[in-house]
Every structure is written in C-alpha cells, then in structure tokens.
Design an enzyme around this catalytic site. Structure first.
Site, short mmCIF file in Angstrom:
data_model
loop_
_atom_site.label_atom_id
_atom_site.label_comp_id
_atom_site.label_asym_id
_atom_site.label_seq_id
_atom_site.Cartn_x
_atom_site.Cartn_y
_atom_site.Cartn_z
CE LYS A 78 39.81 78.62 27.67
NZ LYS A 78 38.58 79.40 27.65
N GLY A 183 25.16 79.74 40.80
CA GLY A 183 26.45 80.43 40.68
C GLY A 183 26.30 81.94 40.58
N GLY A 185 28.81 84.37 40.57
CA GLY A 185 30.13 84.95 40.38
C GLY A 185 30.07 86.15 39.46
CG ASN A 186 33.70 87.83 37.96
OD1 ASN A 186 33.63 88.73 38.80
ND2 ASN A 186 34.78 87.09 37.82
CB VAL A 187 28.88 85.26 34.28
CG1 VAL A 187 27.69 85.13 33.34
CG2 VAL A 187 30.17 85.46 33.49
CE1 TYR A 189 24.59 89.19 44.01
CE2 TYR A 189 24.70 91.22 42.72
CZ TYR A 189 24.27 90.53 43.84
OH TYR A 189 23.49 91.16 44.78
P1 NAD Z 1 33.38 83.06 38.80
O1 NAD Z 1 34.46 82.20 39.35
O2 NAD Z 1 33.39 84.52 39.03
O3 NAD Z 1 31.95 82.53 39.31
C1 NAD Z 1 31.64 81.20 39.54
C2 NAD Z 1 30.71 81.18 40.76
O4 NAD Z 1 30.22 79.84 40.92
C3 NAD Z 1 31.43 81.55 42.06
O5 NAD Z 1 30.66 82.50 42.77
C4 NAD Z 1 31.53 80.22 42.80
O6 NAD Z 1 31.51 80.38 44.21
C5 NAD Z 1 30.28 79.52 42.30
N1 NAD Z 1 30.29 78.07 42.44
C6 NAD Z 1 31.32 77.21 42.35
N2 NAD Z 1 30.89 75.95 42.54
C7 NAD Z 1 29.56 76.03 42.74
C8 NAD Z 1 28.55 75.07 42.96
N3 NAD Z 1 28.81 73.76 43.03
N4 NAD Z 1 27.28 75.50 43.07
C9 NAD Z 1 26.97 76.81 43.00
N5 NAD Z 1 27.90 77.76 42.82
C10 NAD Z 1 29.17 77.37 42.68
O7 NAD Z 1 33.34 82.72 37.24
P2 NAD Z 1 32.57 83.52 36.09
O8 NAD Z 1 33.55 84.35 35.36
O9 NAD Z 1 31.33 84.12 36.62
O10 NAD Z 1 32.19 82.31 35.13
C11 NAD Z 1 31.09 81.47 35.41
C12 NAD Z 1 30.93 80.46 34.28
O11 NAD Z 1 30.73 81.16 33.05
C13 NAD Z 1 32.15 79.56 34.06
O12 NAD Z 1 31.68 78.30 33.62
C14 NAD Z 1 32.88 80.25 32.93
O13 NAD Z 1 33.68 79.34 32.19
C15 NAD Z 1 31.71 80.76 32.10
N6 NAD Z 1 32.04 81.91 31.25
C16 NAD Z 1 32.48 83.08 31.79
C17 NAD Z 1 32.76 84.15 30.96
C18 NAD Z 1 33.18 85.48 31.52
O14 NAD Z 1 33.15 86.48 30.78
N7 NAD Z 1 33.57 85.56 32.78
C19 NAD Z 1 32.59 84.03 29.56
C20 NAD Z 1 32.12 82.82 29.05
C21 NAD Z 1 31.85 81.76 29.89
#
Ligand code: NAD
Length: 352
Positions: A78, A183, A185-187, A189
């Site tokens: 990482k 949450g 976000g990208n994942v 939603y």
């Molecule tokens: P993202 O930043 O798009 O989404 C995170 C969401 O969580 C946001 O909408 C944010 O507003 C919300 N959030 C933040 N604090 C919060 C709280 N206290 N309560 C509720 N919601 C809150 O990130 P992502 O890419 O969707 O990733 C989400 C998680 O999945 C992270 O832990 C990331 O490490 C993990 N992850 C993501 C991927 C990927 O492909 N994007 C792959 C593996 C793991």
C-alpha cells in the site's frame, strides 16, 4: 518499529520525498511470496507522520490477506501520500505533479509494488502516476484501463449479503430482508441499488444529505442518524463507510443476525470478532467481502478477460459459505477462520 504489531515483518518500507513537487509518501511492501505487492494509494492529510506510518502498515498487511484469500497472484502492499494542509501548501502546488513524482518513486521499486485508487485518489491520478511507471492500474477506460473498481466491489458485497442471509437467516432470496446500511458512497450506494432490486428493505444513513435524499427517493429507503444505524432492529447490518464501526461500544447494541458490508477494517480490534461470535451474530469478514475491486484492478494489470474477472467476483459468495461452515464446525470466529485460510496461501513471516 520492527517489533510493533503494525510492522508485522514487512519486507520493505520506503519513504519518498520530492522537494520540487511537495511529495511526501510512504510505500509499504508487506509480503511478495504470491507475487508483486498490490494495494491502492491513499492521499490524506494526517495529524502526525506516525499516524501515516501506522495507516500504511496496517493497510499493506491487510492487502496481503485480501489478495491471498481471493486467490490473486499478488502480494500485499500500500502507499500513502501525506497531503499538505491548506496552510502548508505552496501556492504552486499541483496534485498532478505530486502524483507524477510518486510514479517515479513507484518505478524505482522495479515492479515489486503496484498501485491503484484508494481513499483520496481517482482514475485521473493513476494516469499521472503512469507517466513514470507502468506499475499502476485503475486507469480510465478511455485510456485503456478498466476504470472505477467500486461497481465490482459492490457486486461482491451483494454476493456476500446473499451468503450471509442464507447462513444466518436461512433465506434463499433477499425479498423483504431488512438491511441497515451505513454509508452511501461509491460502494454503499451501488450495493443499496442491488439490494433494492432484489426486494430487500433498506434503512440507511450517511453524513452526506444528497446521498440520503437520493436513497429515499430512488430506493424507497428509510433514513436514520449516523449514530443510530447500528442499533436498527434489522436482519443484516452492512458497514460501507469508514473503519472500526464494529467496536466495544457498538457490538452490544447490534440487533441483527448478520453483518456484511464493504468497508475496510470493520473490526476495531481482533477481540471484536470473538465478541460478535459470542453474541451469535454472523460476521462476513470484510476483506473476503470487499475483494471485488482488487480483482478488477488485478485483471486490468494482467490483462484478464472480463469473463474471468466476473467468475472471480462471483466466487466471493462460495468463499464466504466455506468460511461460515468452518467457523461453525470449529466453534471459532469467522474473522479467525478467514485469517487462517489466507495465511495458508502465503508464506507467513514473523518478526524475530
Ligand atoms: P466513499 O468515500 O465513496 O463512500 C464513503 C461514504 O461514507 C460517503 O458517502 C461518506 O459520506 C459516508 N460516511 C462517512 N462517514 C460516515 C459516517 N460516520 N456514517 C455514515 N456514513 C459516513 O468510499 P467508497 O469507495 O464507497 O468506500 C467505502 C468503504 O469501502 C471504505 O471503507 C473503503 O476503504 C472500502 N472499500 C472500497 C473499495 C472500492 O472499490 N471503492 C474497495 C474495497 C474497500
């Protein structure tokens, strides 16, 4: 450092700086016994340098386990870029130039470390990194890559929720299954969309008002506060925000049969896995659940066919079934079973 739990016998940790671009980065290679170390680059403003070191080491070690369990020909690593605060930032600071010089630092590792997106980095940043190295994936499709990995992560998470519903609730489909989802976000939603399509009932939370409003409008989701979501009386709790949402404070308040979500590092400590098992709550280990994105990244790097990538993302469901069955047979927490299954697939090195 060498004896700290975070360090855990890392093969190599590099501190890279470039006074010209303001780059301050740490690149960690935990274990390459399965192949080159792959893990994303997190760009973040850390409170202290020590916090950045601890973050990169924990994330890097986690990638060894995630990549091994997903049967990818990869080790774990990482990187983190320590972003300057707005007060420290020189007026001519350019994130593009900073990522370009990170690319040069990655290239000096000769392919032992491959980067991709993480929190704070996007496909365009990978393009900047690619100016000086070929060891970066997650490139935008218009530049020949497979693009944003989160739809694949979300699909893997959906498979995991199905596996958890079958094992903990004896449900063969998700119609009417109540999921409390943290949450959007990208994942999160995208996972919510899959769940709604499968007929699940959703209760959601986020700190972002727009995401909540969209989930209400498009998915018919009920909304609760961010400090209430883990207390919702539901079938499944799905953490998809930041880490450590399963901890000594939240676990006693959970009112679900199972947990399956995409967030990294959901357990605040290893002991929390035992606490969940003791409460009879089935925990789908986070790194088994959220491997879909790294599977896509790996496929882009090695030029795999889409069908092969799809097959590997679909395999997440069967892998979780195996973890659940072994945990039941051994009377052990699912988190410990996943760790043992992963450790059987790479050469474990312990600090002396
Ligand atoms: P993202 O930043 O798009 O989404 C995170 C969401 O969580 C946001 O909408 C944010 O507003 C919300 N959030 C933040 N604090 C919060 C709280 N206290 N309560 C509720 N919601 C809150 O990130 P992502 O890419 O969707 O990733 C989400 C998680 O999945 C992270 O832990 C990331 O490490 C993990 N992850 C993501 C991927 C990927 O492909 N994007 C792959 C593996 C793991």
């Amino acid at each position: 450092m060498f004896r700290s739990a975070d360090f855990d016998a890392h093969e190599e940790v590099v501190f890279a700086t470039d006074a010209m671009t303001g780059l301050r980065a740490i690149l960690a290679i935990h274990n390459t016994s399965r192949g080159p170390a792959l893990g994303g680059c997190r760009a973040w403003t850390y409170e202290t340098d020590d916090a950045a070191v601890s973050d990169v080491l924990r994330l890097s070690r986690g990638m060894t386990y995630k990549n091994a369990l997903a049967d990818l020909p990869l080790g774990g690593g990482k990187s983190v870029c320590l972003l300057p605060t707005s007060g420290e930032r020189p007026h001519d600071f350019s994130a593009k130039a900073m990522f370009e010089s990170l690319g040069a630092a990655i290239d000096r590792l000769g392919g032992r470390y491959i980067t991709a997106e993480d929190v704070g980095t996007k496909p365009a940043d990978m393009l900047a990194i690619r100016r000086h190295t070929k060891h970066a994936a997650g490139i935008p499709p218009e530049h020949g890559g497979y693009g944003d990995p989160s739809p694949f992560t979300a699909r893997g998470c959906f498979n995991a929720v199905k596996a958890a519903a079958r094992a903990a609730l004896n449900r063969s489909d998700l119609k009417g299954v109540h999921v409390a989802l943290q949450g959007l976000g990208n994942v999160g939603y995208r996972l919510a969309e899959h769940l709604a399509q499968a007929g699940a009932r959703l209760t959601v939370c986020d700190i972002n008002g727009d995401a909540i409003e969209r989930a209400e409008r498009e998915l018919g989701a009920a909304v609760v506060g961010t400090d209430e979501i883990h207390r919702v009386d539901a079938d499944i709790f799905s953490p998809n925000a930041l880490g450590a949402s399963l901890n000594a404070d939240t676990i006693p308040e959970l009112r679900v049969g199972a947990i399956a979500g995409g967030a990294n590092n959901q357990l605040a400590t290893n002991a929390n896995g035992e606490q969940l098992a003791a409460r009879g709550i089935l925990y789908a280990p986070d790194y088994a659940v959220n491997a879909g994105g790294v599977i896509l990244i790996c496929g882009e790097y090695y030029g795999w066919e889409r069908a092969d990538i799809d097959r590997r993302v679909d395999a997440i469901e069967a892998r979780l079934v195996t973890i659940f069955e072994r945990a039941k047979a051994d009377g052990a927490p699912t988190s410990e079973i996943a760790d043992a299954m992963a450790e059987a697939k790479f050469q474990v090195r312990r600090a002396r």
